[in-house]
Design an enzyme around this catalytic site. Sequence first.
Site, PDB file in Angstrom:
ATOM      1  N   CYS A   1     -24.748  -5.956  -5.701  1.00  0.00           N
ATOM      2  CA  CYS A   1     -26.153  -5.553  -5.858  1.00  0.00           C
ATOM      3  C   CYS A   1     -27.144  -6.704  -5.875  1.00  0.00           C
ATOM      4  O   CYS A   1     -28.355  -6.476  -5.971  1.00  0.00           O
ATOM      5  CB  CYS A   1     -26.301  -4.708  -7.118  1.00  0.00           C
ATOM      6  SG  CYS A   1     -25.147  -3.319  -7.155  1.00  0.00           S
TER       7      CYS A   1
ATOM      8  N   HIS B   1     -33.884  -4.845 -13.054  1.00  0.00           N
ATOM      9  CA  HIS B   1     -32.752  -4.252 -12.345  1.00  0.00           C
ATOM     10  C   HIS B   1     -32.556  -2.816 -12.835  1.00  0.00           C
ATOM     11  O   HIS B   1     -32.363  -1.907 -12.035  1.00  0.00           O
ATOM     12  CB  HIS B   1     -31.488  -5.082 -12.575  1.00  0.00           C
ATOM     13  CG  HIS B   1     -30.343  -4.696 -11.716  1.00  0.00           C
ATOM     14  ND1 HIS B   1     -30.414  -4.682 -10.340  1.00  0.00           N
ATOM     15  CD2 HIS B   1     -29.078  -4.292 -12.026  1.00  0.00           C
ATOM     16  CE1 HIS B   1     -29.249  -4.291  -9.841  1.00  0.00           C
ATOM     17  NE2 HIS B   1     -28.429  -4.048 -10.840  1.00  0.00           N
TER      18      HIS B   1
ATOM     19  N   HIS C   1     -30.420   3.530  -6.450  1.00  0.00           N
ATOM     20  CA  HIS C   1     -29.914   2.154  -6.405  1.00  0.00           C
ATOM     21  C   HIS C   1     -29.365   1.917  -5.008  1.00  0.00           C
ATOM     22  O   HIS C   1     -28.281   2.380  -4.663  1.00  0.00           O
ATOM     23  CB  HIS C   1     -28.829   1.978  -7.465  1.00  0.00           C
ATOM     24  CG  HIS C   1     -28.380   0.557  -7.645  1.00  0.00           C
ATOM     25  ND1 HIS C   1     -28.778  -0.466  -6.805  1.00  0.00           N
ATOM     26  CD2 HIS C   1     -27.546  -0.021  -8.563  1.00  0.00           C
ATOM     27  CE1 HIS C   1     -28.222  -1.588  -7.206  1.00  0.00           C
ATOM     28  NE2 HIS C   1     -27.490  -1.348  -8.269  1.00  0.00           N
TER      29      HIS C   1
END
Length: 390
Positions: free
Chosen positions: A157, A282, A316
């Site tokens: 990520c 995040h 995400h």
Amino acid sequence: MTCYVQAVGIVSALGEGLEQTRDAMAAGDTQGMRVEDGWLPQGPSCVGRVSSPLPELPQALAQHDCRNNRLLAAALAQIRPQLDAERERHGAHRLAVLIGTSPSGIAAGEAALAEKLRTGAFPPAFSYLQQEIGATAPFAARLVGAQGPRYTVSTACTSGAKALIAARRLLELGLCDIALAGGVDTLCRLTVCGFTALESAAPERCNPLSRNRRGTNIGEGAALFLLGRTPAAVALVGAGESTDAYHLSAPDPSGTAAEMAMRRALAQAQAQPQDVKYVNLHATATRKNDEMESRVMARLFPPSTPASGTKPLTGHALCAAGAQEAAFCWLALTGEGALPPHVWDREQDPELPQLALVERGMRLPQGSGRLLMSNSFAFGGSNASLIFSD
């Protein structure tokens, strides 16, 4: 050397293109988040899906034809005029391409394997290149005629953010004069099932920092930056990286390495925490990430620092997330200063420090030299922090 953002292209669950994305981001639009069947063996899943039509690829690149590469091509088309002009100015051998991806085109592989199980043969149009992680950047380089350094970044990520950092490094070293960098990832059953198996995915829209948070939602999309030395409205003035070396999928609860990445970005920007006007978190809405991140934020920044997590708007997007969220910072700096709101149920977790979460309608202060930070944390303990300034 200062690294400037020459152009940005983006496609996500918020829409396609800068203006559509800016408007939807500022409004906290969650219409791109959908509860759908088909991703899990049993039960629905909430995902962030790109709904805009995607371009066809040139016949010469048919072996690369998959949704992941079409998403990349959609974002690329938005900045193609600027990119072509810079390639002609500097030469194709001075154009670098660095793309973050990980699941990549695995959805094409899933469909091909399903057909093989039904019929005994892979579909004629399937090529392993459609799902090969390392093929994404070379594909993009062929698409734009780049002959400079080109490689794929795959650090889960943080990939999209680290691709920007890698491009900045190549510019600093003089190995290129212009760089195409960013991230792309596509919805697939592998990631939706994987996050669900880890008890890290919520069946409803994710709810970052809430006491009721139950996990993230997987999304998809692409965000591409054209980076160079020519002065422009926004610069990438700071970048920091670190690694936890703590756990395969859980962050170090102390947040030591995450804080290190932020401090390194601040040091590069020659800034103090109080100078930062906004932080894009995040904020995956998992128990462990939000615990770690909120505590680092409270430890490092003044309590009045505006912050928000944008995954309830986009899902995400994994390896595209760091680049997408960097693009949100760029959009805030280049527009009228509208910040992405923190969309949640407003149920504060009493075990977490309270942050100054952005409300709808909040804007950056007027002026120039404003600093915006975007943070990304990944499985395997990879951390990346970016700072942009106008």
